[in-house]
Design a protein around this motif. Structure first.
Motif, PDB file in Angstrom:
ATOM      1  N   ARG A 140       0.832  -1.209   0.000  1.00 24.34           N
ATOM      2  CA  ARG A 140       0.000   0.000   0.000  1.00 24.34           C
ATOM      3  C   ARG A 140       0.868   1.261   0.000  1.00 24.34           C
ATOM      4  N   SER A 141       1.920   1.242   0.808  1.00 26.41           N
ATOM      5  CA  SER A 141       2.788   2.419   0.886  1.00 26.41           C
ATOM      6  C   SER A 141       3.570   2.631  -0.404  1.00 26.41           C
ATOM      7  N   LEU A 142       4.027   1.561  -1.019  1.00 25.52           N
ATOM      8  CA  LEU A 142       4.771   1.700  -2.277  1.00 25.52           C
ATOM      9  C   LEU A 142       3.876   2.270  -3.373  1.00 25.52           C
ATOM     10  N   VAL A 143       2.635   1.816  -3.423  1.00 23.64           N
ATOM     11  CA  VAL A 143       1.679   2.377  -4.377  1.00 23.64           C
ATOM     12  C   VAL A 143       1.499   3.866  -4.107  1.00 23.64           C
ATOM     13  N   GLY A 144       1.401   4.231  -2.842  1.00 24.55           N
ATOM     14  CA  GLY A 144       1.294   5.640  -2.491  1.00 24.55           C
ATOM     15  C   GLY A 144       2.523   6.432  -2.871  1.00 24.55           C
ATOM     16  N   GLY A 145       3.675   5.770  -2.954  1.00 19.56           N
ATOM     17  CA  GLY A 145       4.916   6.420  -3.362  1.00 19.56           C
ATOM     18  C   GLY A 145       5.124   6.446  -4.859  1.00 19.56           C
ATOM     19  N   GLY A 146       4.132   5.980  -5.637  1.00 18.04           N
ATOM     20  CA  GLY A 146       4.220   6.060  -7.088  1.00 18.04           C
ATOM     21  C   GLY A 146       4.727   4.807  -7.774  1.00 18.04           C
ATOM     22  N   PHE A 147       4.869   3.693  -7.040  1.00 19.17           N
ATOM     23  CA  PHE A 147       5.401   2.464  -7.622  1.00 19.17           C
ATOM     24  C   PHE A 147       4.294   1.484  -7.988  1.00 19.17           C
ATOM     25  N   VAL A 148       4.564   0.672  -8.983  1.00 19.60           N
ATOM     26  CA  VAL A 148       3.779  -0.524  -9.271  1.00 19.60           C
ATOM     27  C   VAL A 148       4.373  -1.659  -8.446  1.00 19.60           C
ATOM     28  N   VAL A 149       3.520  -2.490  -7.847  1.00 19.64           N
ATOM     29  CA  VAL A 149       3.988  -3.621  -7.046  1.00 19.64           C
ATOM     30  C   VAL A 149       3.959  -4.878  -7.912  1.00 19.64           C
ATOM     31  N   THR A 150       5.091  -5.546  -8.001  1.00 18.29           N
ATOM     32  CA  THR A 150       5.238  -6.745  -8.838  1.00 18.29           C
ATOM     33  C   THR A 150       5.524  -7.952  -7.957  1.00 18.29           C
ATOM     34  N   ALA A 161       0.972  -9.072  -1.165  1.00 16.34           N
ATOM     35  CA  ALA A 161       1.503  -7.878  -1.839  1.00 16.34           C
ATOM     36  C   ALA A 161       0.551  -7.397  -2.931  1.00 16.34           C
ATOM     37  N   HIS A 162       0.048  -8.325  -3.754  1.00 13.30           N
ATOM     38  CA  HIS A 162      -0.922  -7.937  -4.779  1.00 13.30           C
ATOM     39  C   HIS A 162      -2.163  -7.308  -4.145  1.00 13.30           C
ATOM     40  N   LEU A 163      -2.660  -7.924  -3.062  1.00 13.65           N
ATOM     41  CA  LEU A 163      -3.859  -7.402  -2.401  1.00 13.65           C
ATOM     42  C   LEU A 163      -3.632  -6.000  -1.847  1.00 13.65           C
ATOM     43  N   GLY A 164      -2.487  -5.788  -1.225  1.00 17.59           N
ATOM     44  CA  GLY A 164      -2.188  -4.469  -0.677  1.00 17.59           C
ATOM     45  C   GLY A 164      -2.199  -3.398  -1.749  1.00 17.59           C
ATOM     46  N   ALA A 165      -1.605  -3.718  -2.911  1.00 18.21           N
ATOM     47  CA  ALA A 165      -1.588  -2.751  -4.008  1.00 18.21           C
ATOM     48  C   ALA A 165      -3.001  -2.460  -4.499  1.00 18.21           C
ATOM     49  N   LEU A 166      -3.823  -3.496  -4.637  1.00 19.72           N
ATOM     50  CA  LEU A 166      -5.200  -3.306  -5.102  1.00 19.72           C
ATOM     51  C   LEU A 166      -6.011  -2.501  -4.096  1.00 19.72           C
ATOM     52  N   GLU A 167      -5.821  -2.778  -2.813  1.00 21.56           N
ATOM     53  CA  GLU A 167      -6.547  -2.050  -1.766  1.00 21.56           C
ATOM     54  C   GLU A 167      -6.235  -0.562  -1.800  1.00 21.56           C
ATOM     55  N   ALA A 168      -5.020  -0.220  -2.194  1.00 21.08           N
ATOM     56  CA  ALA A 168      -4.618   1.188  -2.259  1.00 21.08           C
ATOM     57  C   ALA A 168      -4.972   1.831  -3.595  1.00 21.08           C
ATOM     58  N   GLY A 169      -5.614   1.070  -4.487  1.00 18.02           N
ATOM     59  CA  GLY A 169      -6.000   1.615  -5.780  1.00 18.02           C
ATOM     60  C   GLY A 169      -4.848   1.761  -6.748  1.00 18.02           C
ATOM     61  N   GLY A 170      -3.773   1.009  -6.524  1.00 19.09           N
ATOM     62  CA  GLY A 170      -2.588   1.128  -7.376  1.00 19.09           C
ATOM     63  C   GLY A 170      -2.456  -0.009  -8.354  1.00 19.09           C
ATOM     64  N   GLY A 171      -1.377   0.041  -9.132  1.00 20.35           N
ATOM     65  CA  GLY A 171      -1.119  -0.979 -10.135  1.00 20.35           C
ATOM     66  C   GLY A 171      -0.318  -2.132  -9.554  1.00 20.35           C
ATOM     67  N   THR A 172      -0.606  -3.332 -10.041  1.00 24.63           N
ATOM     68  CA  THR A 172       0.183  -4.493  -9.631  1.00 24.63           C
ATOM     69  C   THR A 172       0.347  -5.435 -10.818  1.00 24.63           C
ATOM     70  N   VAL A 173       1.509  -6.056 -10.917  1.00 17.29           N
ATOM     71  CA  VAL A 173       1.849  -6.979 -12.000  1.00 17.29           C
ATOM     72  C   VAL A 173       2.117  -8.348 -11.392  1.00 17.29           C
ATOM     73  N   ALA A 174       1.436  -9.359 -11.902  1.00 14.31           N
ATOM     74  CA  ALA A 174       1.642 -10.739 -11.451  1.00 14.31           C
ATOM     75  C   ALA A 174       2.367 -11.509 -12.547  1.00 14.31           C
ATOM     76  N   VAL A 175       3.554 -12.022 -12.232  1.00 16.79           N
ATOM     77  CA  VAL A 175       4.351 -12.797 -13.185  1.00 16.79           C
ATOM     78  C   VAL A 175       4.118 -14.275 -12.889  1.00 16.79           C
ATOM     79  N   LEU A 176       3.514 -14.973 -13.829  1.00 16.04           N
ATOM     80  CA  LEU A 176       3.116 -16.357 -13.602  1.00 16.04           C
ATOM     81  C   LEU A 176       4.217 -17.344 -14.004  1.00 16.04           C
ATOM     82  N   GLY A 177       4.209 -18.492 -13.345  1.00 16.38           N
ATOM     83  CA  GLY A 177       5.083 -19.590 -13.724  1.00 16.38           C
ATOM     84  C   GLY A 177       4.346 -20.623 -14.547  1.00 16.38           C
ATOM     85  N   THR A 178       3.201 -20.240 -15.103  1.00 11.51           N
ATOM     86  CA  THR A 178       2.381 -21.074 -15.982  1.00 11.51           C
ATOM     87  C   THR A 178       1.954 -20.210 -17.161  1.00 11.51           C
ATOM     88  N   GLY A 179       1.265 -20.819 -18.131  1.00 10.40           N
ATOM     89  CA  GLY A 179       0.652 -20.029 -19.178  1.00 10.40           C
ATOM     90  C   GLY A 179      -0.544 -19.268 -18.631  1.00 10.40           C
TER      91      GLY A 179
END
Length: 364
Positions: A140-150, A161-179
């Motif tokens: 949440r704090s990183l999103v507030g600082g202008g970062f995307v959380v990956t 981490a993904h949930l925290g970013a979404l809760e703060a209304g910020g961007g998050t990137v999920a890198v999958l180990g599958t298709g």
């Protein structure tokens, strides 16, 4: 470079589905023949001369490989679904700098997030309640600082981490180990859907129908770290895959941060080990933000009487014209990690903004 033609894109997808053809061999073929289309047309003897095994060359004209490429092309016609090629302008610039960067990236969601400053948060799948709370709070704090959380969409710290970013209304990137058609773990299908619905992005280098395989998860860690300015490890045992991500980050020249813990807590031992090896000890969000701003070490110093923003070399360039991140790095001579950290700081101060994929100057 000119846009990739439909025929060349189909040829690259066929190459991408061949067995035993990883990123290094993929690039070797493109460099040797000039294009994927030419590589597919070359005789098997030419492939063997490049040191590629028969298992790569033999199936390239098979109906199965053609069908797989056609399915991927059909997937790309759906809204919000993209394929980024490593030699195209829209490929993430930081990741492109790394060794063994994926030749193709499948993206579901907003690909522009990949050009924004990112911080990775990783850690144990069996995290404590305190560790999960910490990951969410830092996100949440990183999103507030202008970062995307990956992160990697795994159970435990990744999911928090993904949930925290979404809760703060910020961007998050999920890198999958599958298709991207095999969301894993199943328990995070809802989280994956929410990431897409709230403007985030799901990303994978693997063919769309690739199922979970043990070897794929350590391999995707280089993408998590390669996309990011730095990696924060929240909780990890000494055998955790998160330590692989942290070490890859160090090899890629990224910052490594770790949250210390009790010597009696198994989940803290990996973080404590990273700190002994030189990772930055983190107790609060400012420990990360200040470390990144420490990369600013500006070029020519401003005259004492001039206002700071007027003498800023990046603002001088942006006053002349908008730039993409990569273009601004080339024009300024700054390395991308330092550039993106500085742009984040300028954005927070209201001096720059990102519009239509480019950085623009804002008047104070």
């Amino acid at each position: 470079m000119p846009p990739i033609s439909p025929a060349e894109l189909e040829a690259r997808l066929r190459l991408h589905h061949l067995p035993e053809l990883g990123p290094a061999r993929f690039r070797r073929l493109i460099e040797a023949f000039g294009s994927a289309s030419a590589a597919l047309s070359a005789p098997a003897s030419a492939w063997r001369a490049l040191g590629l095994p028969a298992a790569c060359a033999e199936p390239r004209r098979s109906p199965q490989i053609r069908d797989a490429a056609a399915r991927a092309l059909g997937w790309l016609k759906q809204p919000g679904q993209h394929l980024l090629c490593w030699d195209a302008p829209d490929y993430p610039a930081l990741l492109a700098e790394t060794a063994n960067a994926p030749p193709l990236l499948y993206v579901a969601g907003d690909p522009s997030l990949l050009e924004r400053p990112q911080l990775a948060i990783v850690g144990s799948r069996r995290a404590s309640a305190a560790g999960l709370d910490t990951a969410r709070a830092f996100a949440r704090s990183l999103v507030g600082g202008g970062f995307v959380v990956t992160s990697g969409l795994a159970l435990g710290i990744d999911g928090a981490a993904h949930l925290g970013a979404l809760e703060a209304g910020g961007g998050t990137v999920a890198v999958l180990g599958t298709g991207l058609e095999h969301i894993y773990p199943n328990r995070h299908r809802g989280l994956a859907a929410r990431i897409g619905e709230q403007g985030g992005a799901l990303l994978s280098e693997l063919p769309l129908d690739c199922p979970p395989m043990a070897a794929s998860f350590p391999r995707r860690n280089r993408i998590i770290s390669g996309l990011s300015l730095g990696v924060l490890v929240v909780e990890a045992s000494p055998s955790s895959g998160s330590l692989i991500t942290a070490r890859l980050a160090a090899e890629q020249g990224r910052e490594v941060y770790a949250i210390p813990g009790s010597i009696h807590h198994p989940g803290a031992r990996g973080c404590n080990q990273l700190i002994r090896e030189g990772a930055t000890l983190v107790e609060r969000i400012d420990d990360i933000l200040q470390a990144l701003r420490g990369w600013q070490a500006m070029a020519p110093e401003a005259p004492a009487e001039a206002p700071q923003h007027e003498a800023h070399p990046l603002l001088a360039l942006l006053r002349a014209a908008p730039y993409s991140s990569e273009g601004l790095a080339a024009a300024s001579g700054w390395e991308l990690p330092r550039l993106l950290a500085e742009l984040t700081d300028l954005e927070l101060r209201g001096r720059v903004a990102r519009e239509a994929g480019c950085w623009v100057h804002r008047r104070g």
